[in-house]
Enzyme design. Sequence first.
Site, PDB file in Angstrom:
ATOM      1  CG  HIS A 212      18.844  59.362  62.776  1.00 37.41           C
ATOM      2  ND1 HIS A 212      19.235  61.216  62.916  1.00 37.41           N
ATOM      3  CD2 HIS A 212      18.395  59.466  61.287  1.00 37.41           C
ATOM      4  CE1 HIS A 212      18.755  61.744  60.881  1.00 37.41           C
ATOM      5  NE2 HIS A 212      18.652  60.444  60.895  1.00 37.41           N
TER       6      HIS A 212
ATOM      7  CG  HIS B 231      19.726  57.671  53.923  1.00 39.09           C
ATOM      8  ND1 HIS B 231      20.632  58.167  54.673  1.00 39.09           N
ATOM      9  CD2 HIS B 231      19.406  56.309  53.283  1.00 39.09           C
ATOM     10  CE1 HIS B 231      20.605  56.276  54.617  1.00 39.09           C
ATOM     11  NE2 HIS B 231      19.780  56.107  53.167  1.00 39.09           N
TER      12      HIS B 231
ATOM     13  CG  HIS C 153      17.919  56.473  58.477  1.00 41.86           C
ATOM     14  ND1 HIS C 153      19.397  55.854  58.326  1.00 41.86           N
ATOM     15  CD2 HIS C 153      18.405  57.942  58.426  1.00 41.86           C
ATOM     16  CE1 HIS C 153      20.346  56.809  57.849  1.00 41.86           C
ATOM     17  NE2 HIS C 153      19.430  58.394  58.110  1.00 41.86           N
TER      18      HIS C 153
ATOM     19  CG  ASP D 238      22.494  58.682  59.789  1.00 35.60           C
ATOM     20  OD1 ASP D 238      23.262  58.323  59.414  1.00 35.60           O
ATOM     21  OD2 ASP D 238      22.014  59.931  59.393  1.00 35.60           O
TER      22      ASP D 238
ATOM     23  CG  HIS E 212      26.551  60.750  57.638  1.00 30.92           C
ATOM     24  ND1 HIS E 212      25.759  61.019  56.436  1.00 30.92           N
ATOM     25  CD2 HIS E 212      24.820  60.678  58.013  1.00 30.92           C
ATOM     26  CE1 HIS E 212      25.117  61.216  56.093  1.00 30.92           C
ATOM     27  NE2 HIS E 212      24.254  60.558  57.007  1.00 30.92           N
TER      28      HIS E 212
ATOM     29  CG  ASP F 272      22.130  63.169  54.446  1.00 31.32           C
ATOM     30  OD1 ASP F 272      21.508  61.793  54.398  1.00 31.32           O
ATOM     31  OD2 ASP F 272      23.223  63.359  55.824  1.00 31.32           O
ATOM     32  CG  HIS F 273      22.777  60.383  50.966  1.00 29.31           C
ATOM     33  ND1 HIS F 273      22.818  60.652  52.415  1.00 29.31           N
ATOM     34  CD2 HIS F 273      22.442  58.925  50.746  1.00 29.31           C
ATOM     35  CE1 HIS F 273      23.082  59.016  52.818  1.00 29.31           C
ATOM     36  NE2 HIS F 273      22.056  57.869  51.946  1.00 29.31           N
TER      37      HIS F 273
END
Lengths: 227, 227
Positions: A111, A59, A57, A128, A169, A61-62
């Site tokens: 998500h 992302h 997807h 996620d 994660h 967060d990174h």
Amino acid sequence: MLLRQLFDYETYTYTYLVACEETKQAILIDPVREQMDRDLALIEQLGLRLVYILDTHVHADHVTAAGPLADKTGAKTVGGGGAGCTDLVVQHGDTLEVGSLRVEVLATPGHTDDSLSFRVGDAVFTGDALFVRGCGRTDFQNGDPSTLYDSITRVLFALPDDTRVFPGHDYRGHTMSTIGEEKRWNPRLAGKSREAFIQIMDNLGLAPPKHIHEAVPANRACGRAAG
Amino acid sequence: MLLRQLFDYETYTYTYLVACEETKQAILIDPVREQMDRDLALIEQLGLRLVYILDTHVHADHVTAAGPLADKTGAKTVGGGGAGCTDLVVQHGDTLEVGSLRVEVLATPGHTDDSLSFRVGDAVFTGDALFVRGCGRTDFQNGDPSTLYDSITRVLFALPDDTRVFPGHDYRGHTMSTIGEEKRWNPRLAGKSREAFIQIMDNLGLAPPKHIHEAVPANRACGRAAG
């Protein structure tokens, strides 16, 4: 099937290198931009040839290494369409051939609205959507708990119980699980109704990801832009 | 064989849960005291019965959960003799039966003088003797680079090339390797003479582990003392 799980300590992100042992064709799932040199070194040392780079997807967060890796290796980027620069946009039911391996695309939104899982043999890479004893949050990027409930209970939990689950994660030091275990022990899902799940997800009270405003635009550019 | 790799983010330590799938008998290798509740929950959820708790050596960077786990579960603690409280002191060539699994003890000193590796099926748990593309330091606890060179090149590298290597730590996000890979790609060992290895190890210039003066006495007490 060769499988290597790799971890990014900064963002608690798992990257997966999966390869056909006969043809040496390989895919990387959810590579992290800061870990590109590590991952390229491993691919080279194992004598593999990267053919696809898959993001589960866009992302928050990174930043993905997909674009830079594609530029360096000639591999094609693959995703669900959340990033306009993706070489190959796939949807539920599509398959990719990687030597003798077959990568099956499962749509698992909730998500984010573009979230995919990838099934290869007895393993499923859930991004996620599903974590070990948890799941991705649903409070941004068109996340929706009711949709995620369907993705987990109707798509992922429909896989055989002994399917190995490799999450995008982990925050407690787990590396993997199985579908049977998550059905039985995931505290957000085991024995929980849709309404109970939605209530849990709507009350997590999590802070926004630190770098969401940089990461999302950078990922929409396949990691090629600054972010 | 059921195998679960677990990670402690504070000390970059890998713990391994290994079990016989028929009898549900299990061992834990190098458990971390702060992660005891996580590990006990996993053992219970998987329906396993812990029979042995193995420490590869007396650790300097974290405190073992071995003693408290033994007290809670009735499992026996196993080690190389560096801790006086160990229930079962083992040496090179000893084996433990865990249901249908056979755990073979390999003496691999050099990081410490009591360092062991444990071989189960096609996997070897190397503690701090051999890491992915690295190895444990040799500058305290009677560590000796020449001894470690022998342990790695004569004991571990004598295993079949496709033996899976599961290290006691990783600091770059790798989870596993193989003996063949380490022979070929470990930068401290591949094509290196004993003298070259000793020179590398004598010039690492690492700071001492932060908690060595608390961790070593606590580990000599099997994690039952404060530390």
